[in-house]
Design a protein around this motif. Structure first.
Motif, short mmCIF file in Angstrom:
data_model
loop_
_atom_site.label_atom_id
_atom_site.label_comp_id
_atom_site.label_asym_id
_atom_site.label_seq_id
_atom_site.Cartn_x
_atom_site.Cartn_y
_atom_site.Cartn_z
N THR A 137 0.83 -1.20 0.00
CA THR A 137 0.00 0.00 0.00
C THR A 137 0.87 1.25 0.00
O THR A 137 0.56 2.24 -0.69
N PHE A 138 1.95 1.22 0.76
CA PHE A 138 2.90 2.34 0.76
C PHE A 138 3.47 2.53 -0.63
O PHE A 138 3.59 3.67 -1.13
N ALA A 139 3.82 1.45 -1.29
CA ALA A 139 4.37 1.54 -2.65
C ALA A 139 3.36 2.16 -3.60
O ALA A 139 3.72 2.97 -4.47
N MET A 140 2.10 1.80 -3.46
CA MET A 140 1.06 2.35 -4.34
C MET A 140 0.84 3.85 -4.10
O MET A 140 0.59 4.61 -5.03
N VAL A 141 0.93 4.26 -2.83
CA VAL A 141 0.77 5.69 -2.53
C VAL A 141 1.91 6.49 -3.13
O VAL A 141 1.70 7.57 -3.72
N THR A 142 3.14 6.00 -3.01
CA THR A 142 4.27 6.71 -3.61
C THR A 142 4.14 6.74 -5.13
O THR A 142 4.51 7.74 -5.77
N LEU A 143 3.61 5.67 -5.71
CA LEU A 143 3.37 5.65 -7.15
C LEU A 143 2.36 6.72 -7.55
O LEU A 143 2.51 7.39 -8.58
N ALA A 144 1.33 6.88 -6.73
CA ALA A 144 0.31 7.89 -7.02
C ALA A 144 0.90 9.30 -7.01
O ALA A 144 0.59 10.12 -7.88
N PHE A 145 1.75 9.58 -6.04
CA PHE A 145 2.41 10.89 -5.99
C PHE A 145 3.27 11.11 -7.23
O PHE A 145 3.26 12.20 -7.83
N ALA A 146 4.01 10.09 -7.61
CA ALA A 146 4.89 10.21 -8.77
C ALA A 146 4.09 10.43 -10.05
O ALA A 146 4.46 11.26 -10.90
N GLN A 147 3.01 9.70 -10.19
CA GLN A 147 2.17 9.86 -11.38
C GLN A 147 1.55 11.26 -11.44
O GLN A 147 1.42 11.85 -12.52
N ALA A 148 1.18 11.78 -10.29
CA ALA A 148 0.60 13.13 -10.24
C ALA A 148 1.61 14.16 -10.73
O ALA A 148 1.28 15.06 -11.52
N LEU A 149 2.87 14.04 -10.28
CA LEU A 149 3.90 14.98 -10.73
C LEU A 149 4.18 14.81 -12.21
O LEU A 149 4.36 15.80 -12.93
N ASN A 150 4.20 13.56 -12.68
CA ASN A 150 4.46 13.31 -14.09
C ASN A 150 3.38 13.92 -14.98
O ASN A 150 3.67 14.53 -16.02
N VAL A 151 2.12 13.78 -14.56
CA VAL A 151 1.01 14.39 -15.32
C VAL A 151 1.13 15.91 -15.30
O VAL A 151 0.92 16.58 -16.32
N LEU A 152 1.48 16.46 -14.16
CA LEU A 152 1.63 17.91 -14.04
C LEU A 152 2.73 18.42 -14.97
O LEU A 152 2.57 19.45 -15.65
N VAL A 153 3.84 17.71 -15.02
CA VAL A 153 4.95 18.11 -15.87
C VAL A 153 4.55 18.05 -17.35
O VAL A 153 4.85 18.95 -18.13
N ARG A 154 3.85 17.00 -17.73
CA ARG A 154 3.46 16.83 -19.13
C ARG A 154 2.38 17.83 -19.55
O ARG A 154 2.32 18.19 -20.73
N ARG A 155 1.55 18.26 -18.62
CA ARG A 155 0.49 19.22 -18.95
C ARG A 155 1.04 20.63 -19.18
O ARG A 155 0.36 21.48 -19.73
N ASN A 156 2.25 20.88 -18.71
CA ASN A 156 2.94 22.16 -18.94
C ASN A 156 2.11 23.35 -18.43
O ASN A 156 1.77 24.27 -19.19
N PRO A 157 1.79 23.37 -17.12
CA PRO A 157 0.99 24.49 -16.60
C PRO A 157 1.75 25.81 -16.67
O PRO A 157 2.92 25.90 -16.25
#
Length: 384
Positions: A137-157
């Motif tokens: 579960t800890f691994a999945m939470v860290t994955l969620a944080f990483a995916q959120a940052l990756n999406v943010l970077v790709r969206r180019n806000p």
């Protein structure tokens, strides 16, 4: 032979060898050393220096992941997020501060400090949330944080991150000594300095009381709680320290590459770190370094081999797998897990502690290990 082994087992020997290796690495750009098939050119050329500098930074990042996985026993699928945060944080900070007439040194230092503070804040928040759970579960939470940052970077806000194309460093506010191919030597020494700094901080954390409690909590969380200690707080400290070290490696990386892309924020990059740590040997500081150097050199040189005329002329049954470096690296990882479970460092350590031609030594080692585990006295020995 026994005297040599005794020397390297002593305190002076354990200090002398790393110092000698660092000194040799520092002198490498001034030497004319060339290993065909391993190095793209002699060590005094920019190509070889760039490759080794990149390997040093990946080794520093692997050391920070070693704190998470090797020391604390926390499997994270989002550790590369902090590496990307350091890279993007510095690049964006330099871009935003460039119009200000503060002078290059002040602007550069302010950007670095801001990036480190940002990394610390994000690491503390992410760690405080993720450590409320454990295991997969800890691994999945860290994955969620990483995916959120990756999406943010790709969206180019706000057009800050450059989207899929990435972002380049604003060189006008970077010291001249760190800009251009002609200064590759300086970037090489910077990367080596980052690796040494990360190693020393990692060593300090492991040898500190916090590191001891973290290793104990990894092996027996309930016993640590019974003693009145708080595993959550020490794990949060280690997780934050590991994240900040990853941010430092990311800062140096974006200077070395003069930019970065969204790849450094992906979970795939974190899985690469996991492969590196397992290849080098879980629980060994120098194993993380060796694993990173071996993996990086293989990755670099296998890419050249895949595009070579030799591979192109092979039969399809050989040409197809050899033209895919990831296939070869994946096969190597599987072989290491199956036949060398201790990794490079674990294998070398076992061979060094096991004199030849002594019958019964395996049984004695097994008995000692079983006794240590039964008595709870073996915490953290793998980190020695």
């Amino acid at each position: 032979m026994n005297s040599v082994r005794a020397f390297f087992s002593s305190t002076m020997g354990r200090i002398a060898l790393p110092v000698a290796l660092v000194a040799f690495a520092a002198l490498l750009p001034m030497l004319n050393i060339y290993v065909p098939g391993v190095m793209p050119g002699p060590s005094y050329q920019a190509g070889a220096q760039q490759m080794f500098a990149y390997a040093f930074l990946i080794a520093a990042l692997a050391l920070s992941y070693h704190l998470m996985f090797g020391l604390a026993g926390m499997l994270s699928f989002g550790h590369a997020m902090f590496f990307g945060l350091g890279a993007y944080g510095l690049a964006i900070s330099l871009k935003q501060l460039a119009p200000r007439d503060w002078g290059t040194p002040v602007t550069f230092v302010v950007a670095i400090v801001f990036t480190l503070v940002l990394g610390f804040v994000v690491a503390t928040i992410a760690g405080a949330v993720a450590l409320r759970v454990s295991g997969i579960t800890f691994a999945m939470v860290t994955l969620a944080f990483a995916q959120a940052l990756n999406v943010l970077v790709r969206r180019n806000p706000g057009r800050l991150t450059g989207g899929e194309e990435g972002i380049s460093v604003t060189t006008s506010v970077v010291p001249d000594a760190l800009v251009g191919v002609r200064n590759t030597e300086n970037l090489y020494w910077m990367a080596l300095g980052v690796l040494v700094l990360v190693y020393l901080i990692t060593l300090w954390v492991e040898k500190s009381r916090v590191g001891t409690v973290t290793a104990a909590a990894r092996d027996n969380d309930l016993r640590v709680r019974v003693l009145g200690l708080q595993p959550y707080l020490v794990r949060l400290f280690v997780a934050t320290a590991a994240a900040v070290l990853a941010v430092i490696a990311g800062i140096a990386f974006v200077l070395l590459q003069s930019g970065t892309t969204p790849r450094v924020t992906t979970s795939d990059f974190t899985l690469t770190l996991l492969v590196i740590v397992v290849l080098g040997g879980v629980g060994y500081r120098w194993g993380a370094i060796v694993g990173a150097l071996v993996y990086t050199l293989l990755d670099q040189r296998l890419s050249s081999l895949a595009n070579s005329e030799f591979v192109e002329n092979l039969p399809p049954v050989l040409h197809v797998p050899l033209s895919e470096p990831l296939f070869i690296l994946g096969t190597l990882f599987v072989l290491v897990v199956m036949f060398v479970p201790g990794g490079i460092a674990g294998t070398v350590t076992r061979l060094g502690r096991r004199p030849a031609h002594q019958p019964g030594i395996d049984a004695l080692d097994t008995a000692e290990e079983s006794t240590a585990k039964a008595g709870g006295a073996g915490l953290g020995h793998a980190n020695a």
